[in-house]
Design a protein around this motif. Structure first.
Motif, PDB file in Angstrom:
ATOM      1  N   THR A  36       0.851  -1.190   0.000  1.00 51.96           N
ATOM      2  CA  THR A  36       0.000   0.000   0.000  1.00 51.96           C
ATOM      3  C   THR A  36       0.889   1.244   0.000  1.00 51.96           C
ATOM      4  O   THR A  36       2.070   1.179   0.372  1.00 51.96           O
ATOM      5  N   LYS A  38       0.579   3.545   2.040  1.00 52.33           N
ATOM      6  CA  LYS A  38       0.911   3.799   3.440  1.00 52.33           C
ATOM      7  C   LYS A  38       2.141   2.997   3.856  1.00 52.33           C
ATOM      8  O   LYS A  38       2.942   3.458   4.678  1.00 52.33           O
ATOM      9  N   ASP A  41       5.001   5.021   3.030  1.00 54.12           N
ATOM     10  CA  ASP A  41       5.135   6.133   3.960  1.00 54.12           C
ATOM     11  C   ASP A  41       5.818   5.687   5.248  1.00 54.12           C
ATOM     12  O   ASP A  41       6.661   6.405   5.805  1.00 54.12           O
ATOM     13  N   ALA A  65       1.046  13.181   5.838  1.00 45.12           N
ATOM     14  CA  ALA A  65       1.973  12.064   5.641  1.00 45.12           C
ATOM     15  C   ALA A  65       3.402  12.563   5.460  1.00 45.12           C
ATOM     16  O   ALA A  65       3.664  13.760   5.381  1.00 45.12           O
ATOM     17  N   ILE A  79      -1.858  11.418  -1.326  1.00 49.93           N
ATOM     18  CA  ILE A  79      -1.722  11.128   0.106  1.00 49.93           C
ATOM     19  C   ILE A  79      -1.631   9.614   0.318  1.00 49.93           C
ATOM     20  O   ILE A  79      -2.524   8.875  -0.105  1.00 49.93           O
ATOM     21  N   ASP A  81      -2.179   6.033   1.811  1.00 50.93           N
ATOM     22  CA  ASP A  81      -3.248   5.466   2.636  1.00 50.93           C
ATOM     23  C   ASP A  81      -3.243   3.947   2.512  1.00 50.93           C
ATOM     24  O   ASP A  81      -2.510   3.372   1.708  1.00 50.93           O
ATOM     25  N   GLU A  82      -4.080   3.304   3.305  1.00 49.55           N
ATOM     26  CA  GLU A  82      -4.148   1.844   3.316  1.00 49.55           C
ATOM     27  C   GLU A  82      -4.978   1.298   2.162  1.00 49.55           C
ATOM     28  O   GLU A  82      -4.878   0.114   1.820  1.00 49.55           O
ATOM     29  N   LYS A  83      -5.804   2.140   1.545  1.00 52.17           N
ATOM     30  CA  LYS A  83      -6.698   1.681   0.484  1.00 52.17           C
ATOM     31  C   LYS A  83      -6.020   1.570  -0.873  1.00 52.17           C
ATOM     32  O   LYS A  83      -6.457   0.807  -1.731  1.00 52.17           O
ATOM     33  N   THR A  84      -4.979   2.359  -1.075  1.00 57.94           N
ATOM     34  CA  THR A  84      -4.310   2.364  -2.374  1.00 57.94           C
ATOM     35  C   THR A  84      -3.256   1.261  -2.405  1.00 57.94           C
ATOM     36  O   THR A  84      -2.178   1.397  -1.823  1.00 57.94           O
ATOM     37  N   ASP A 226      -9.966  16.083  -1.290  1.00 54.47           N
ATOM     38  CA  ASP A 226      -9.111  16.091  -0.094  1.00 54.47           C
ATOM     39  C   ASP A 226      -8.239  17.338  -0.021  1.00 54.47           C
ATOM     40  O   ASP A 226      -7.473  17.514   0.931  1.00 54.47           O
ATOM     41  N   THR A 229      -4.698  15.991  -3.461  1.00 55.01           N
ATOM     42  CA  THR A 229      -4.421  15.132  -4.613  1.00 55.01           C
ATOM     43  C   THR A 229      -4.707  15.843  -5.926  1.00 55.01           C
ATOM     44  O   THR A 229      -5.826  16.291  -6.175  1.00 55.01           O
TER      45      THR A 229
END
Length: 278
Positions: A36, A38, A41, A65, A79, A81-84, A226, A229
């Protein structure tokens, strides 16, 4: 006003630049299918902590981040994240920075996730990266700011785009001064604008983050809900490359490149300044 640095201050910026280079190396290795953004990151956070540095992205204008992770049609400021979740065939631009003793480093690269990338994507990244180096090669004492813009734009415009048409040089975002802040004067366009004139004269101690962003389609962008982005308005994919560079008496010094830019600049017939850290 443009902040002019002493050799000692440039050496501090070199320290910050080496932290950024370490972030790049670690996140490149981590940018694999299934990871991900994240995850990347977290890798960057660890590198910064291990070097005793600080993040200049985290909290900047409220950014949540440590790095920007811009995937496919995202041009910049994505940004983590855990979803990407990165997939085979994706491209990702990672923008990272660090602070050492109050001095900033900032750089970005585009990476290919997995395999099977279309030739036009490989060429897109190559053209964007090489245009950055063309700009860096123009960063010589006595030149003007516009000479860097011209070098970047000229390189891109001379490259044939697979399938025809023109590359989109993103106009809403560009390079910038860097030093005791991440974003400082002057703003650097990646194209020539008659309205801007020639810009300031480059002198030793002049430091810039040179960062072309190029899209396969339109140069137009929009910001998502957001407030960070940035995507291309037509959904085409883009590439982003950046280095922080100092003008010195001995030539350009690429602060965020492990070898100070020596190898790439030599290909362009330019001698890079020696590493101030030895």
């Amino acid at each position: 006003m443009v902040q002019i640095k002493t050799p000692e201050q440039i050496a501090k910026m070199r320290e910050a630049g080496l932290v950024v280079a370490a972030i790049h190396a670690a996140t490149r290795e981590a940018a694999v299918p299934g990871a991900t953004t994240k995850d990347l990151d977290e890798v960057a956070r660890k590198v910064i902590a291990d070097h005793g540095a600080k993040s200049n992205f985290l909290g900047y204008g409220g950014f949540p981040a440590t790095i920007c992770t811009s995937v496919n049609e995202v041009v910049v400021h994505g940004i983590p994240d855990e979803k990407t979740v990165l997939k085979d065939g994706d491209i990702i631009s990672v923008d990272a920075g660090a602070i050492v003793d109050g001095w900033h480093g900032d750089a970005a690269y585009t990476a290919f996730v997995g395999t099977g990338h279309a030739p036009e994507l490989i060429e897109l990244s190559r053209v964007t990266e090489e245009s950055m180096w063309a700009g860096i090669a123009a960063m010589k004492a006595g030149n003007r700011l516009v000479d860097i813009s011209k070098a970047i734009e000229t390189y891109i415009r001379r490259q044939p785009k697979p399938g025809g048409g023109k590359y989109g040089i993103v106009e809403d975002y560009g390079g910038h001064g860097i030093g005791t802040e991440m974003h400082m004067d002057p703003h650097l366009l990646n194209y020539v604008s008659r309205k801007r004139g020639k810009g300031p004269k480059l002198v030793p101690g002049f430091c810039l983050a040179i960062e072309p962003m190029v899209a396969l389609g339109t140069p137009r962008t929009e910001v998502l809900a957001d407030d960070w982005t940035v995507v291309s308005t037509d959904g085409t994919w883009s590439s982003h490359w950046e280095h922080s560079v100092a003008v010195t008496e001995e030539g350009p010094l690429v602060l965020t490149a492990p070898d100070c830019g020596r190898a790439k600049l030599a290909e362009l017939g330019v001698v890079a300044a020696p590493d101030p850290l030895g």
